[in-house]
Motif scaffolding. Structure first.
Motif, short mmCIF file in Angstrom:
data_model
loop_
_atom_site.label_atom_id
_atom_site.label_comp_id
_atom_site.label_asym_id
_atom_site.label_seq_id
_atom_site.Cartn_x
_atom_site.Cartn_y
_atom_site.Cartn_z
N HIS A 550 2.75 5.72 5.85
CA HIS A 550 2.30 4.90 6.97
C HIS A 550 3.02 5.36 8.23
O HIS A 550 4.07 5.99 8.17
CB HIS A 550 2.57 3.42 6.68
N ALA A 557 1.59 5.47 0.23
CA ALA A 557 0.42 5.30 -0.63
C ALA A 557 0.29 6.51 -1.54
O ALA A 557 0.50 7.65 -1.12
CB ALA A 557 -0.84 5.13 0.21
N ILE A 570 0.46 1.22 -3.46
CA ILE A 570 1.20 1.20 -2.20
C ILE A 570 2.65 0.82 -2.53
O ILE A 570 2.90 -0.22 -3.14
CB ILE A 570 0.57 0.21 -1.21
N PHE A 594 -3.82 5.93 6.07
CA PHE A 594 -3.52 4.72 6.82
C PHE A 594 -4.07 4.84 8.23
O PHE A 594 -4.09 5.92 8.83
CB PHE A 594 -2.00 4.49 6.89
N LEU A 601 -6.68 0.49 5.69
CA LEU A 601 -6.51 1.56 4.72
C LEU A 601 -7.88 2.16 4.45
O LEU A 601 -8.81 1.45 4.06
CB LEU A 601 -5.89 1.05 3.42
#
Length: 753
Positions: A550, A557, A570, A594, A601
């Motif tokens: 992220h 992820a 996640i 992301f 997402l």
């Protein structure tokens, strides 16, 4: 005595029938007085045909009770002949209503039996009605004008004059009996069933003819003529009928003053032109010029030119019945002519040779060609249209020149060599100084971007599927996907304060006393592994194909190669928690990403891309890239556009604010696309393919929502050699410079500047 009995019988019948039907005129009985012989007769049904009368008392087996009941019911049961006359009389005297057997009669006969009281009153030795020749017909049903549906659920169909029930036939004929009657009876075709009585009635010839006329839609009366000449009651001729024959008065010939004033007014109106004289109508057809009122200044008005109707071509040698040999086609030419489309043929027929003109057959397409000729004459334009001269170059959209879209990478600057097998993935540090690469040789190498020097090699013991550098500038971590494990490495490159703060951040996590169950297991690295830079190990039960961070650097992820709802996990680094955000799966997940600014997402399956809102935990949008198999995914830094690469050599640009379908599909590559990437600062995006090339395109996204993005391909970069039919496997842009990195199946990484 006899007359009194008859009178009582008739009055009783009339009273019972009138009380049942409510109308004295609708009685089914008639009273006929003929001297001493006065029978009690009842009118039959309309469907019953007249039959000869039967003498009373001719059959000794017929009892008084049987005759009395047969007169009023007219129904016969299926029982055999009965000879118990005395017993039947006693039972009927006691008021029983049971139907008794009666004599079987032939289909063409009907019984006529007068009132039973006449027989009771008559002497046993006398036959008063032996010579009865009455033409009255037998009564079949005396229920009156009552719907028979009322008696569907009862065993009887009405009541006789004495108030006793009239029972239905005890036995109905089955299909076998009907078939035998059909075979044996020659008059079966003209026999119908009377619904009032349940008996079969034979139609006469007149009745059959009447039915046939009604079926044909004709009138029932034979003598009626529907085509009789009509008689005009009033004539169309104008006739004057004077009221009187008195001669006209003398004053009728002198015009009055009122009429003189009217005439003077009309003469004045004619002189002034207010009243126009009537002109005879011209019945000749009038024609109108469609272009008479056209504006002479119009474009078509300035070029009025008559266009003659197209003329037919004059016949040549091919149309001849005996053409020269060079005009006769060969077998190959005939076969090629038959395989061509009718619009592509030079001739609409094949030339043939005939011995004489008399042997030429009729032309099959004569009517069709005449019709087409009529269409040519009918639809011929009446004026010449101006030809629009369009330059084909003007149809091509005007794109800016590539030199006006600089900067973008144009040439190969450095080659990073050191891997022994194909390099599947690469990632650049947030400051753009270091480069991480993963290979099938089981190692992760860390390079210095400016010098192409390998700073560190970390063996991981397996094929590296994905490498991702943490985008947060204060965290020095690299996530590596190896088989079913995600390794978090601290490369210890760059600023020592950042390296130390990263280790301090990871060691500050207090282990929980009662750890909750999670879809992944977090394991600390051993002391030996920490020397190689390994800090944490996230163990999954299935192989990991991709890892991505992220933008804030705390969430990670991972995509697992497993069917079901646990394909995407996640992980939160600060709390060391793992969760599966989806309850069910929509196909095999290929890539995830992301959103750069919002809590979204993006999950790419084989055929579509789904946009999920992580806070609301709901599906926001479903994008259809129109590809057979999505291979890669990248999100624009502004977050409103995405690009998808597919294995069918398509690069799809999707504007999420505009539509869920592709805005533009680029087919610049010849083979499957393996990776796509956006530049974080410059309006550039790149794609790598198995054809060994990297294509860099200019993609400008405007803030004005009414202006579409500008997509222009600017450069094709080549340098990777094809290995195992694989070319470029991954591409990534430098975070600050207009440079692009690529990794290939030849085991090298290349920098294009």
């Amino acid at each position: 005595m006899v007359l009194m009995e008859l009178e009582a019988c008739g009055l009783r019948a009339m009273a019972v029938e009138a009380g049942r039907t409510g109308c004295g005129s609708a009685l089914g009985a008639r009273w006929v007085g003929l001297g001493s012989s006065v029978p009690c007769l009842l009118q039959p049904s309309l469907l019953d045909a007249p039959a000869p009368s039967r003498r009373l008392g001719s059959d000794p087996g017929l009892s008084d009770s049987d005759s009395e009941e047969s007169v009023f019911s007219g129904l016969e049961d299926s029982g055999s002949d009965s000879t118990e006359g005395a017993t039947a009389s006693e039972e009927e005297g006691e008021g029983t209503s049971e139907q008794r057997g009666r004599m079987d009669r032939s289909p063409g006969q009907q019984a006529r039996t007068p009132c039973s009281r006449m027989e009771v009153a008559s002497m046993p030795g006398e036959d008063e009605y032996a010579e009865d020749s009455s033409d009255e017909e037998d009564i079949r049903n005396t229920v009156g004008n009552v719907p028979l549906e009322w008696y569907d659920d009862f065993p009887h169909v009405g009541y006789d004059l004495d108030g006793r029930r009239i029972y239905k036939p005890l036995r109905t004929r089955d299909e076998l009996d009907q078939f035998l009657d059909k075979m044996d009876d020659p008059d079966y075709w003209r026999t119908v069933r009377d619904r009032m009585t349940g008996h079969s009635v034979r139609l006469t010839g007149e009745q059959v003819a009447l039915v046939q006329r009604l079926q044909r839609g004709q009138f029932g009366d034979v003598s009626f003529n529907p085509y009789e000449p009509a008689v005009d009651f009033f004539s169309g001729d104008l006739m004057i009928h004077p009221v009187t024959n008195r001669p006209a008065d003398k004053r009728s010939f002198i015009p009055s003053l009122v009429e003189k004033e009217k005439v003077s007014r009309m003469v004045h109106a004619i002189k002034m032109g207010w009243i126009q004289p009537r002109r005879p109508r011209d019945h000749s057809p009038s024609f109108y010029d469609l272009w008479a009122q056209e504006d002479p200044n119009a474009v078509l008005g300035r070029h009025k030119m008559h266009v003659p109707a197209p003329k037919l071509a004059l016949p040549g040698h091919s149309e001849s019945y005996n053409p020269p040999p060079e005009y006769l086609p060969s077998e190959e030419e005939c076969l090629a002519w038959e395989q061509q489309e009718p619009e592509e043929r030079k001739l609409s027929f094949l030339p043939r040779r005939f011995p004489s003109l008399r042997a030429v057959p009729a032309y099959g397409r004569f009517i069709q060609e005449r019709f087409e000729r009529c269409l040519d004459l009918y639809l011929c334009p009446r004026q010449r249209k101006m030809r629009v001269n369009v330059d084909p170059e003007d149809l091509i959209p005007k794109l800016p020149r590539p030199r006006d879209l600089q900067p973008f990478p144009t040439c190969q600057a450095l080659v990073y060599r050191g891997h022994n097998s194909l390099v599947r993935c690469l990632s650049v540090s947030p400051d753009g100084q270091w480069l991480a690469s993963g290979s099938d040789d089981g190692s992760v190498r860390l390079w210095e971007v400016a010098t192409a020097r390998c700073m560190r090699t970390v063996p991981v013991g397996g094929v590296v599927k994905s490498v991702a550098w943490n985008p947060h500038p204060t965290v020095c971590l690299v996530a590596v996907a190896v088989e079913d494990t995600v390794l978090l490495l601290n490369p210890a490159l760059g600023d020592r304060l950042v390296v130390g703060s990263t280790d301090q951040l990871l060691s500050a996590f207090p282990p929980p006393l009662d750890p909750a169950s999670q879809p992944a297991h977090w394991l600390e690295a051993s002391q030996e592994e920490r020397q190689d830079g390994l800090r944490l190990r996230i163990h999954h039960g299935k192989p990991v194909t991709q890892v991505t961070w992220h933008g804030r650097g705390d969430y990670l992820a991972a995509v697992l190669a497993t069917p079901g709802h646990t394909q995407v996990l996640i992980h939160q680094l600060s709390r060391r928690r793992s969760q599966s955000p989806f309850r069910r799966s929509h196909g095999q997940v290929q890539r995830v990403a992301f959103h750069p600014t919002r809590p979204f997402l993006l999950v790419a399956s084989q055929r579509c891309v789904r946009l999920y809102h992580l806070l609301r935990q709901e599906l926001t949008k479903k994008l259809m890239p129109n590809c057979k198999w999505v291979s890669s995914l990248a999100v624009h830094p502004a977050g409103d556009n995405i690009i998808c690469g597919s294995y069918d050599s398509k690069l799809v640009w999707v504007d999420m604010d505009l539509s869920t379908k592709p805005y533009r599909v680029l087919r610049h590559h010849k083979k499957a696309l393996r990776a796509v990437a956006f530049h974080p600062r410059y309006p550039l995006f790149a794609s790598g393919s198995d054809d060994g090339s990297v294509i860099v395109c200019h993609g400008m996204v405007y803030n004005d929502l009414l202006q579409n993005p500008l997509l222009v391909p600017v450069k094709v970069l080549k340098g990777h050699a094809l290995t195992r039919d694989l070319g470029v496997l991954d591409v990534a842009f430098h975070p600050t410079q207009p440079w692009v990195f690529s990794s290939g199946a030849d085991g090298t990484l290349r920098l294009f500047t």
